[in-house]
Design an enzyme around this catalytic site. Structure first.
Site, PDB file in Angstrom:
ATOM      1  N   GLU A 438       0.885  -1.135  -0.057  1.00 36.18           N
ATOM      2  CA  GLU A 438      -0.015   0.149   0.055  1.00 36.18           C
ATOM      3  C   GLU A 438       0.955   1.359   0.089  1.00 36.18           C
ATOM      4  O   GLU A 438       2.194   1.188  -0.489  1.00 36.18           O
ATOM      5  CB  GLU A 438      -0.997  -0.015   1.229  1.00 36.18           C
ATOM      6  CG  GLU A 438      -0.633  -0.671   2.438  1.00 36.18           C
ATOM      7  CD  GLU A 438       0.657  -0.057   3.271  1.00 36.18           C
ATOM      8  OE1 GLU A 438       0.181   0.746   4.037  1.00 36.18           O
ATOM      9  OE2 GLU A 438       1.871  -0.598   2.983  1.00 36.18           O
ATOM     10  N   GLU A 441       4.515   1.464   1.701  1.00 37.93           N
ATOM     11  CA  GLU A 441       5.507   0.630   0.875  1.00 37.93           C
ATOM     12  C   GLU A 441       5.679  -0.677   1.485  1.00 37.93           C
ATOM     13  O   GLU A 441       6.730  -1.100   1.494  1.00 37.93           O
ATOM     14  CB  GLU A 441       6.880   1.492   0.724  1.00 37.93           C
ATOM     15  CG  GLU A 441       6.844   3.128   0.313  1.00 37.93           C
ATOM     16  CD  GLU A 441       6.672   3.114  -1.097  1.00 37.93           C
ATOM     17  OE1 GLU A 441       6.818   2.097  -1.631  1.00 37.93           O
ATOM     18  OE2 GLU A 441       6.170   4.223  -1.667  1.00 37.93           O
TER      19      GLU A 441
END
Length: 817
Positions: A438, A441
């Site tokens: 997401e 990272e």
């Protein structure tokens, strides 16, 4: 090293320094008659070689941090030695509010002298220019010398650099190189002496620190972590200009440096200010600021400055290095890379400032880095070379949204956007709703912020492709978005929350994949995930319901959920309870609870683990929500302005504990992370635009009209369930349509009466997005749908799935009263 060309010559001085920090001292048999010195970084010991005998000399007492920048040193050779960044009190100001020309005025604590520096760049060369003027007591200045100390970290790393003193057109200069990249440093008056050494061992700082005199004039330092130093005699030159030039090879760097110094500094400054004046700041946004527009002007200029001048359209995440003083060369990428997410934030923000041409340049650059499957690398060098390899669906969706915005503004010029958008949307169909990572990272699963971007990207893509005549593809993309949106709350919320005593149902940071779904992690319990960057020995696996972030606010920002949606309101209570930090400069929010990316608990630098701190950009995201909700947002604008540094640099993170004066950490001020963070400046500019317009600038009209229309009445309901081989399911509500989606054209063979009747259905192709086939059901239907798939390309043998799939039809839930 090749022979020097005719335009300059090597200066031998006292000869090269022996050894390099990080290497044990070594001499070959041919060195036995050599007299010299070497330094061992592992034992911090100086050695000598004298006629074949290795002798230990002493343990150094100097323990300064390694120099990683360019600075000035001042000494009279007898009574004082001053390092400007530690020993002088300085004031920073911009020469002009519309330009990134900076003036430092520094005063020695005893007021013996004053140093005024103006720093800018040469618009026509890769050259930094610094004009220096020293004033003060004549008796002091007549004895003083200034030393320019520079630690080149060429090609992104400190190791493997080399340097040499050279003579160019009668002036002593310094030349450094690594690979094909060269750097030249010189002064308008020329250096009276120079030296090249190894950081922490034989560099100029070590030389001056002991007795305030320059004794070493090492002619070269090869293949190490080096620093170069040039001397300027202030008795003769009270004002001078230093130029640092970069080039592909020695000649380019030296020519850029010398040509820059050949022009008076006043001319450079005048031209610099004139050119920045052409890129005037969007003054109409100043009225929304609470500081008179000062940070707005700096933010606007910073965004423009972060566009690479060689690879037009490439915007990096930050020119800074988070915790750079404690980092080595193990991670050469970091914020100097292009991150599609950050870059689209920058381009959108510049669009909000009226710079649609710049935003288009960024879009075209992204189109040139797009992969054949429609995706983008997690991040990449400015030449498009991928660095990290994670799949982040929001980084594929955001470029579609940028393209849509420019299309709606009629700002695409002659750029044909359809193929770009079609391929990116097709990649989203291939992987959504599960992302490998997401927006932070790290984690795989169902993320509210990622799905907000995916839904928005698909709707924007549908709008574009329908305009271009692809109505079937448009309908397919809209249905895919509707399917995700209809399951959004079920996929991303918990009904058994444990973080707030009064709130059980709220959005989570992310719901991890289940067994059989893409990116499932079998090393942790089902429903849990591992958090990166936790301190060694700390718990790092948590249930999804235990971890929250503010990513669900993206649903309001783009128009997928209303600001007064009860689930949004309750989720805000949870993140305020868990993540909000009140500081003297205003409120700020951490990314998520249990975050490990940030300054350590004791204030030490992040070294692979730490404690996540509060992010000013999240204050901006909250301000956008408050605007959408009709609440007071002005204090949050003020907070963002106060979080910035004296030079207007917005940090990635602020220190969010009690002050630690010994470490320079103050509550509500910058921590050691990236500064400036371009994303934070972008968020601030978009916030000013939103306030100026009276509505959220990022809100997508096509999305809002579909999911949160002004009258509150949706024009549709989703009655499609999408089945893919990568994400199967076994239950279908009666009255819904089973839509089978695959990357290739296929035939579905199915039965609804236990194979008493066999049906064949040919899929509908939708270009790069693949193909789909629909099997409808009636509201009263029961039983099962059994099916298998067959693929057959032209001239090829049929390829069967090899098994039957069964989906049970279940009664729909009772209608709401």
């Amino acid at each position: 090293m090749s022979e020097p060309i005719a335009s300059y010559r090597w200066l031998e001085d006292d000869g090269p320094a022996f050894g390099a920090p990080g290497l044990e001292p070594r001499w070959t048999s041919s060195d036995k008659d050599t007299v010299g010195t070497a330094y061992s970084a592992s034992s911090r010991v100086w050695y000598t070689m004298s006629h074949g005998t290795l002798n230990e000399i002493y343990y150094p007492t100097i323990d300064r941090p390694q120099t990683r920048d360019m600075e000035l040193l001042f000494t009279d050779g007898e009574t004082f030695f001053h390092e400007e960044k530690r020993d002088l009190k300085y004031r920073l100001e911009y020469v002009d509010g519309d330009a990134l020309a900076v003036r430092w005025t520094a005063i020695e604590s005893g007021e013996l002298y004053k140093v005024t520096k103006v720093v800018l760049s040469n618009p026509h060369f890769s050259t930094v220019i610094m004009n220096v003027k020293v004033e003060g007591d004549e008796a002091v200045l007549s004895r003083m010398k200034c030393y320019a100390l520079l630690a080149p970290h060429l090609n992104g790393g400190g190791a493997g650099n080399s340097a040499r003193s050279v003579d160019v057109a009668g002036k002593r200069c310094l030349l450094a190189w690594k690979g094909e990249t060269s750097l030249a440093m010189g002064a308008s008056c020329g250096f009276s002496r120079s030296s090249c050494g190894y950081v922490g061992a034989s560099d100029g700082y070590q030389d001056l620190f002991g007795d305030m005199k320059m004794k070493w004039q090492f002619g070269e330092a090869l293949d190490g972590n080096i620093a170069v130093m040039g001397e300027i005699d202030l008795a003769k030159h009270r004002e001078f200009t230093i130029a640092i030039a970069f080039g592909d090879g020695h000649h380019a760097a030296l020519a850029g440096m010398m040509q820059t110094l050949a022009t008076p500094f006043e001319n450079h400054q005048k031209r610099f200010l004139q050119q920045w004046g052409r890129a005037a700041s969007p003054e109409r946004l100043a009225g929304a600021a609470t500081d008179g527009g000062a940070l707005m002007r700096i933010s606007h200029n910073l965004l423009l400055a972060h566009e690479d001048k060689t690879y037009s359209g490439a915007f990096i995440a930050s020119a800074s290095i988070p915790w750079g003083a404690s980092k080595g060369d193990s991670d050469l990428g970091g914020y100097h890379l292009v991150w599609t997410r950050d870059m689209v934030q920058t381009a959108t923000s510049l669009g909000a400032c009226g710079r649609s041409e710049t935003a288009l340049r960024a879009l075209v650059y992204l189109a040139c880095t797009q992969r054949a499957d429609g995706s983008f690398a997690q991040n990449f060098w400015i030449d498009g070379t991928p660095y990290w390899q994670g799949i982040q669906l929001d980084e594929v969706a955001f470029p579609i949204v940028l393209a849509w915005r420019l299309w709606k503004q009629e700002a695409l010029a002659d750029f044909e956007v359809f193929p770009f958008v079609e391929r990116a949307a097709s990649f989203l169909v291939k992987y959504a709703p599960v992302t490998q990572q997401e927006r932070w990272e790290e984690t795989a699963g169902y993320s509210p912020s990622t799905l907000a971007a995916v839904i928005s990207g698909l709707i924007c893509a549908a709008d574009i492709v329908r305009f271009h005549g692809s109505s079937v593809l448009a309908g397919f993309l809209e249905t895919y978005a509707d399917w995700i949106e209809s399951h959004l709350d079920a996929w991303t919320t918990t009904s058994d929350g444990v973080l707030h005593p009064d709130v059980k149902r709220h959005y989570m940071r992310i719901k991890p994949p289940c067994p059989g779904e893409p990116f499932y992690d079998a090393s942790v319990p089902v429903g849990s995930f591992r958090i990166a960057n936790r301190e060694p020995g700390e718990r790092n696996v948590f249930e999804a319901r235990d971890v929250v972030d503010g990513g669900f606010l993206e649903l309001v920002r783009y128009g997928i959920r209303r600001a007064d949606d009860p689930l949004i309101v309750d989720s805000l209570k949870v993140i305020d309870h868990c993540l909000k930090i009140d500081t003297p400069n205003g409120p700020c929010w951490r990314r998520y609870n249990h975050d490990g990316y940030g300054q350590k608990k004791d204030g030490g630098p992040f070294e692979g683990w730490g404690q996540g701190r509060a992010w000013p950009l999240l204050t901006g995201e909250r301000a956008h929500y408050e605007l959408a909700a009709g609440n007071d947002y002005a204090p949050l604008i003020t907070a963002m302005e106060r979080f910035s540094s004296r030079g207007g640099m917005m940090p990635e993170q602020i220190w969010d504990q009690e002050d630690l004066p010994a470490q320079g950490l103050c509550l509500g001020r910058s921590a050691g992370s990236a500064q400036p963070l371009v994303w934070a400046h972008s968020e601030y500019l978009k916030l000013l635009r939103s306030v100026t317009d009276g509505k959220v600038f990022d809100c997508i009209s096509a999305v809002q009209e579909r999911y949160t229309p002004a009258d509150g009445k949706r024009r549709f309901q989703n009655h499609v369930e999408i089945y893919t081989l990568g994400r199967p399911f076994t239950l279908l509500r009666a009255g819904h349509t089973l839509r089978i989606v695959d990357h290739e054209h296929f035939r579905v063979v199915y039965s609804t009466d236990n194979w008493a009747t066999v049906n064949n259905l040919i899929s509908t192709s939708v270009g790069f997005a693949g193909a789909y086939a629909d099997i409808p059901t009636t509201p009263t239907q029961t039983g099962k749908i059994a099916f298998t798939l067959c693929w057959q390309g032209e001239g090829q043998e049929p390829r069967w799935l090899g098994r039957n799939v069964e989906v049970s039809i279940v009664e729909p839930p009772p209608a709401s009263p």
